[in-house]
Enzyme design. Sequence first.
Site, PDB file in Angstrom:
ATOM      1  CG  HIS A 135      27.337  66.546  -6.685  1.00  0.00           C
ATOM      2  ND1 HIS A 135      27.319  66.946  -8.008  1.00  0.00           N
ATOM      3  CD2 HIS A 135      28.456  65.811  -6.541  1.00  0.00           C
ATOM      4  CE1 HIS A 135      28.386  66.482  -8.614  1.00  0.00           C
ATOM      5  NE2 HIS A 135      29.104  65.781  -7.754  1.00  0.00           N
ATOM      6  CD  GLU A 183      31.890  65.603 -10.539  1.00  0.00           C
ATOM      7  OE1 GLU A 183      30.775  66.131 -10.642  1.00  0.00           O
ATOM      8  OE2 GLU A 183      32.226  64.920  -9.551  1.00  0.00           O
ATOM      9  CB  SER A 202      23.598  67.787  -9.118  1.00  0.00           C
ATOM     10  OG  SER A 202      24.943  68.138  -9.332  1.00  0.00           O
TER      11      SER A 202
HETATM   12 CO    CO Z   1      30.911  64.850  -8.129  1.00  0.00          CO
END
Ligand code: CO
Length: 296
Positions: A135, A183, A202
Amino acid sequence: MNAQPRRVEHLQTDKGSVPVYTTAVVEQPWDTYTSVDHATWATLFKRQREILVGRAAREFIENQQKFGMAPDAIPKFEDLNRVLRKATGWELIGVEGLLPELTFFDHLANRRFPVTWWIRKPEQIDYISEPDLFHDLFGHVPLLLNPVFADYMQAYGCGGVKAHGIGPEALVNLTRLYWYTVEFGLIKQDDGLRIYGSGIVSSKGESIYCLESAAPNRLGFDLNRIMRTRYRIDTYQKTYFVIDSYEQLMRATEPDFTPIYAELAVQESIPAGHVLAGDKVYNRGTGEGWAQDGDV
Ligand code: CO
Ligand code: PHE
């Protein structure tokens, strides 16, 4: 076995038992990665790169290539740092996992990006509840090569240190901004909506869902609105916010947030799935499959 993190203890919080790691900066123990670790990286890397063609923001893929990130082995932070330092002055530092907020902000404010050194186990390949090397490296690091985004990340760190001094409510507001941009952010590019958020790039499922599903809302970026909006930590997001450019992000967050925090303190938070009258709507979500509770 694969290489394992060194947990310090478990902390009981309102979100359950969370692992607490040492806040120390650690040298990436690259030689301890096993063939299983490298294979996990390879599998995830190839799979995501395939899914992200035509879905990730243009510069995301370009920058991964500039770093020379490849499936054959877990990258060495040292190699990435040579490229990064020269381009934007950022530097990756190794950590054991999630850091206390103030420590995290302080690193960002000094253009240091903490990267979890260990990678998930094979049985966690599709889902892991905490950030790991895949990630952090695959998701977060590419955009640190983008000068505007690099500045945004540092400004966010400085803003975090300040919000920490103001109080927990200000921190909640600021964390929502991070969540819905860094994010889970989408960006409007010439050829349509694209992903720049690390949590999405991710994730195999969410990188398709966020763009192609009719279920979630896709709404135009609006700073105050985002800082009032609750989010999901254990399901796909109900709402994604779309920026026009990284410059828009930078400009919108330049003003001092102190008076904004004061205004927000007397306003109700907005449930994760709501669409408001003033929203710029790219897609009004059908809400299909949404859990009714659990917004944080
Ligand atoms: Co992050
Ligand atoms: N301008 C914000 C403040 O004064 C700091 C900030 C910058 C926050 C960029 C987020 C992103 O608090």
